[in-house]
Design a protein around this motif. Sequence first.
Motif, PDB file in Angstrom:
ATOM      1  N   GLY A  75      35.250  45.220  34.047  1.00 39.91           N
ATOM      2  CA  GLY A  75      34.118  44.502  33.382  1.00 39.91           C
ATOM      3  C   GLY A  75      32.671  44.476  34.035  1.00 39.91           C
ATOM      4  O   GLY A  75      31.909  43.828  33.296  1.00 39.91           O
ATOM      5  N   TRP A  76      32.564  45.062  35.276  1.00 39.08           N
ATOM      6  CA  TRP A  76      31.354  44.909  35.860  1.00 39.08           C
ATOM      7  C   TRP A  76      30.663  46.145  35.277  1.00 39.08           C
ATOM      8  O   TRP A  76      30.950  47.015  34.927  1.00 39.08           O
ATOM      9  CB  TRP A  76      31.573  44.814  37.417  1.00 39.08           C
ATOM     10  N   LYS A  77      29.316  46.099  35.712  1.00 43.09           N
ATOM     11  CA  LYS A  77      28.331  47.370  35.581  1.00 43.09           C
ATOM     12  C   LYS A  77      27.871  47.572  36.654  1.00 43.09           C
ATOM     13  O   LYS A  77      27.704  46.945  37.714  1.00 43.09           O
ATOM     14  CB  LYS A  77      27.105  46.887  34.801  1.00 43.09           C
ATOM     15  N   TYR A  78      27.521  49.057  36.843  1.00 47.40           N
ATOM     16  CA  TYR A  78      27.230  49.525  38.261  1.00 47.40           C
ATOM     17  C   TYR A  78      25.883  50.566  37.813  1.00 47.40           C
ATOM     18  O   TYR A  78      26.063  51.511  37.017  1.00 47.40           O
ATOM     19  CB  TYR A  78      28.430  50.264  38.982  1.00 47.40           C
ATOM     20  N   CYS A  79      24.874  50.305  38.513  1.00 45.67           N
ATOM     21  CA  CYS A  79      23.737  51.312  38.467  1.00 45.67           C
ATOM     22  C   CYS A  79      23.294  52.057  39.693  1.00 45.67           C
ATOM     23  O   CYS A  79      22.894  51.318  40.755  1.00 45.67           O
ATOM     24  CB  CYS A  79      22.520  50.515  38.155  1.00 45.67           C
TER      25      CYS A  79
END
Length: 143
Positions: A75-79
Amino acid sequence: MTWIRNALNTFARGVRTQSKYTTHSRIVPKDGYRPDLDKNFRSRMEANCYRYLTEIPKGIELVEYEPKIFQLSNGWKYCPDFRITTKGFIYYIEVKGNLDSISIIKIQSFKKDYPELKLYIITPKEYNSIRKLYSKKIKNWEI
């Protein structure tokens, strides 16, 4: 009072002239715009790694800063900080001054969710190796 306001504005912009109290001629904010790169960076380490990646290694065709946000299965986002394009290959680089537990979870999730993508981590140990070898050779290296 005007000179105080001017001094604070100068310091806030991250610009400072040489004085007997400093060891270098510029103080650059940790997070912010770098005029020589025409980009915003979140840290000096990221800005210096960008300088290194665009000036030193041979064979790199394109260096992109924070080019894509990945949705992770938790559910997290990663950049990742950088996407590097070389002849026929794309890989990602994450610059981490502090590898905290949230960063570790995001990196592990990214590697699990996107196994076809290569992710390399630059920790302070790797960064210091780069700094020792290239900081005096790369223009505008931040201290």
